[in-house]
Design a protein around this motif. Sequence first.
Motif, PDB file in Angstrom:
ATOM      1  N   ALA A  30       0.832  -1.201   0.000  1.00 47.46           N
ATOM      2  CA  ALA A  30       0.000   0.000   0.000  1.00 47.46           C
ATOM      3  C   ALA A  30       0.864   1.247   0.000  1.00 47.46           C
ATOM      4  CB  ALA A  30      -0.913  -0.005   1.217  1.00 47.46           C
ATOM      5  N   TYR A  31       0.446   2.218  -0.784  1.00 46.50           N
ATOM      6  CA  TYR A  31       1.110   3.514  -0.746  1.00 46.50           C
ATOM      7  C   TYR A  31       0.493   4.315   0.383  1.00 46.50           C
ATOM      8  CZ  TYR A  31       2.262   8.317  -1.868  1.00 46.50           C
ATOM      9  OH  TYR A  31       2.690   9.618  -1.786  1.00 46.50           O
ATOM     10  N   ASP A  32       1.267   4.577   1.409  1.00 48.44           N
ATOM     11  CA  ASP A  32       0.777   5.290   2.587  1.00 48.44           C
ATOM     12  C   ASP A  32       1.005   6.780   2.397  1.00 48.44           C
ATOM     13  OD1 ASP A  32      -0.070   6.130   5.020  1.00 48.44           O
ATOM     14  OD2 ASP A  32       1.330   4.937   6.211  1.00 48.44           O
ATOM     15  N   ALA A  33      -0.007   7.489   1.927  1.00 45.78           N
ATOM     16  CA  ALA A  33       0.116   8.917   1.657  1.00 45.78           C
ATOM     17  C   ALA A  33       0.390   9.701   2.933  1.00 45.78           C
ATOM     18  CB  ALA A  33      -1.146   9.435   0.972  1.00 45.78           C
ATOM     19  N   GLN A  34      -0.162   9.261   4.042  1.00 47.11           N
ATOM     20  CA  GLN A  34       0.026   9.975   5.298  1.00 47.11           C
ATOM     21  C   GLN A  34       1.482   9.935   5.759  1.00 47.11           C
ATOM     22  OE1 GLN A  34      -2.958   8.076   7.783  1.00 47.11           O
ATOM     23  NE2 GLN A  34      -4.344   9.818   7.502  1.00 47.11           N
ATOM     24  N   ALA A  35       2.238   8.929   5.313  1.00 45.08           N
ATOM     25  CA  ALA A  35       3.642   8.813   5.707  1.00 45.08           C
ATOM     26  C   ALA A  35       4.564   9.557   4.748  1.00 45.08           C
ATOM     27  CB  ALA A  35       4.047   7.343   5.771  1.00 45.08           C
ATOM     28  N   SER A  36       4.024  10.071   3.648  1.00 45.07           N
ATOM     29  CA  SER A  36       4.850  10.755   2.661  1.00 45.07           C
ATOM     30  C   SER A  36       5.254  12.142   3.142  1.00 45.07           C
ATOM     31  CB  SER A  36       4.101  10.882   1.334  1.00 45.07           C
ATOM     32  OG  SER A  36       4.833  11.673   0.418  1.00 45.07           O
ATOM     33  N   SER A  37       6.494  12.513   2.846  1.00 45.96           N
ATOM     34  CA  SER A  37       6.985  13.834   3.222  1.00 45.96           C
ATOM     35  C   SER A  37       6.391  14.928   2.343  1.00 45.96           C
ATOM     36  CB  SER A  37       8.509  13.887   3.090  1.00 45.96           C
ATOM     37  OG  SER A  37       9.114  12.860   3.836  1.00 45.96           O
ATOM     38  N   VAL A  39       3.136  14.877   1.046  1.00 44.38           N
ATOM     39  CA  VAL A  39       1.680  14.888   1.086  1.00 44.38           C
ATOM     40  C   VAL A  39       1.248  15.345   2.474  1.00 44.38           C
ATOM     41  CG1 VAL A  39      -0.407  13.496   0.902  1.00 44.38           C
ATOM     42  CG2 VAL A  39       1.521  13.051  -0.627  1.00 44.38           C
ATOM     43  N   GLU A  40       0.574  16.474   2.549  1.00 43.03           N
ATOM     44  CA  GLU A  40       0.148  17.036   3.825  1.00 43.03           C
ATOM     45  C   GLU A  40      -1.363  16.875   3.960  1.00 43.03           C
ATOM     46  OE1 GLU A  40      -0.495  18.196   7.173  1.00 43.03           O
ATOM     47  OE2 GLU A  40       1.616  18.519   6.651  1.00 43.03           O
ATOM     48  N   LEU A  41      -1.774  16.003   4.900  1.00 46.31           N
ATOM     49  CA  LEU A  41      -3.195  15.729   5.107  1.00 46.31           C
ATOM     50  C   LEU A  41      -3.689  16.193   6.471  1.00 46.31           C
ATOM     51  CD1 LEU A  41      -3.293  12.134   3.559  1.00 46.31           C
ATOM     52  CD2 LEU A  41      -4.200  14.226   2.547  1.00 46.31           C
ATOM     53  N   ASP A  42      -2.860  16.958   7.168  1.00 45.70           N
ATOM     54  CA  ASP A  42      -3.236  17.439   8.496  1.00 45.70           C
ATOM     55  C   ASP A  42      -3.766  18.859   8.479  1.00 45.70           C
ATOM     56  OD1 ASP A  42      -2.531  15.042   9.642  1.00 45.70           O
ATOM     57  OD2 ASP A  42      -0.505  15.675  10.162  1.00 45.70           O
ATOM     58  N   SER A  43      -4.021  19.417   7.281  1.00 45.53           N
ATOM     59  CA  SER A  43      -4.569  20.775   7.183  1.00 45.53           C
ATOM     60  C   SER A  43      -5.820  20.775   6.313  1.00 45.53           C
ATOM     61  CB  SER A  43      -3.520  21.728   6.589  1.00 45.53           C
ATOM     62  OG  SER A  43      -2.358  21.777   7.375  1.00 45.53           O
ATOM     63  N   ASN A 269       2.682  18.932  -1.984  1.00 40.96           N
ATOM     64  CA  ASN A 269       1.901  18.702  -3.212  1.00 40.96           C
ATOM     65  C   ASN A 269       0.433  19.065  -2.998  1.00 40.96           C
ATOM     66  OD1 ASN A 269       4.250  17.798  -4.303  1.00 40.96           O
ATOM     67  ND2 ASN A 269       3.409  15.909  -5.125  1.00 40.96           N
ATOM     68  N   TYR A 270       0.214  20.353  -2.757  1.00 40.19           N
ATOM     69  CA  TYR A 270      -1.119  20.923  -2.564  1.00 40.19           C
ATOM     70  C   TYR A 270      -1.256  22.029  -3.598  1.00 40.19           C
ATOM     71  CZ  TYR A 270      -5.182  22.684   0.098  1.00 40.19           C
ATOM     72  OH  TYR A 270      -6.439  23.069   0.495  1.00 40.19           O
ATOM     73  N   PRO A 271      -2.443  22.241  -4.191  1.00 39.51           N
ATOM     74  CA  PRO A 271      -2.580  23.277  -5.217  1.00 39.51           C
ATOM     75  C   PRO A 271      -1.964  24.607  -4.793  1.00 39.51           C
ATOM     76  CG  PRO A 271      -4.606  22.008  -5.056  1.00 39.51           C
ATOM     77  CD  PRO A 271      -3.712  21.523  -3.954  1.00 39.51           C
ATOM     78  N   THR A 272      -1.038  25.111  -5.596  1.00 38.69           N
ATOM     79  CA  THR A 272      -0.235  26.272  -5.207  1.00 38.69           C
ATOM     80  C   THR A 272      -1.083  27.503  -4.909  1.00 38.69           C
ATOM     81  OG1 THR A 272       1.635  25.465  -6.500  1.00 38.69           O
ATOM     82  CG2 THR A 272       1.645  27.791  -5.907  1.00 38.69           C
ATOM     83  N   LEU A 273      -2.011  27.826  -5.780  1.00 39.20           N
ATOM     84  CA  LEU A 273      -2.819  29.033  -5.591  1.00 39.20           C
ATOM     85  C   LEU A 273      -3.696  28.923  -4.347  1.00 39.20           C
ATOM     86  CD1 LEU A 273      -3.878  29.946  -9.256  1.00 39.20           C
ATOM     87  CD2 LEU A 273      -2.118  31.007  -7.817  1.00 39.20           C
TER      88      LEU A 273
END
Length: 373
Positions: A30-37, A39-43, A269-273
């Motif tokens: 499994a690709y663990d997105a939460q463990a990726s440097s 990918v920010e999923l805490d905001s 890797n979040y939309p820049t604008l």
Amino acid sequence: MVTCAPRISACRTSTESDAGELAPLDAPLAYDAQASSFVELDSPLTWTERIKLFLMLPVAILRLTMLILIGVVAYVFCRLAMLGIRDEEPLLSWRKALAKNCIRLCARSALFTLGFWRIRISGREHLAEAKRLHAVVVINHVTYIDGFLMEYLAFSSGVAKASVATIPVVGTVCRALRFIFVERRTSLGTLDAASRTGSVGSQSMGNIQRIVHRAKQPEFPLVWMAPEGTTSSGKQLLRFKPGAFVSGNPVLPVLLKFPYTNFNVAYTNYPTLLHLLRFLTQVACYASMTVLPVYMPTDLEKERPAVYAENVRQKMAKVLGVPTVDEGLEELAVLDKYKVHVAWDGRTVKGSTENLSILLEQVKHIRREKENN
């Protein structure tokens, strides 16, 4: 394009065997997105954050206007400081005083405009020793305003991609700071070629020699670098590139931290604008800078830059209170290639994720082969 949960399943068909070769396996991976440097999923963009974003839109417009005005002021004074001299020449006398005071004031004004009312700085006394020893400043790279913090801390020259020099206003200010502009090309192809040859490319070595030469010239400002090579979530330290350590010069670690509650200003890797808009609509932001003592390399570290870089990374991670990870520009290149990014809601991951875990493992495999050769 597919929408995925934070944890994305893939089927692993190969992995690294004990002999260092890719061997087939049938076990799922499994690709663990939460463990990726990257990918920010805490905001997440919660309803509270959405309401705040709407109510703060006038403030965002005002802040953007102020930032433009600050940029114009910096541009005018930097142009004055550089009148009649070439980019390769140091700023001396009144030119240096003009650029130094103007850029530091503009950097602090920009940070204040963005909501950084107070910035905690400790260890500033180590800067004088770093200048005396011709040390290279190394920082953990978190977001696109790291440069503002560094110029507020000390009048210093960064290392940036060559394309930065052509950006209006920003390029002029960087040239006044005597930035070192380098070419950076990172791809899976170049990584694979490097692993086969086991050598540093002539272009990279030329960049390193320029940085080392500049650091030893006392008439120029301190040189600062981000050895991670890219930004991440700030919750870990990526692999360090050896450029700042090849010369065997001392280094001055500077640690950046951005405490947060609802929005992480780290650029991932979040939309820049949307990231910029959320940044501009925060009521307040927080930052701290810790300047560690100058790190003097041992004889072994001078002979082996990779060991030197790793020891400095471990020291910085310990003070920051974060782990080190086996990730870097190569992993980011894979995510970018397959358009893996966080959706606008900050909760889900989008992109082509089929066999993504396999590809990331192969990148690590190629890198280990390079290190072993």
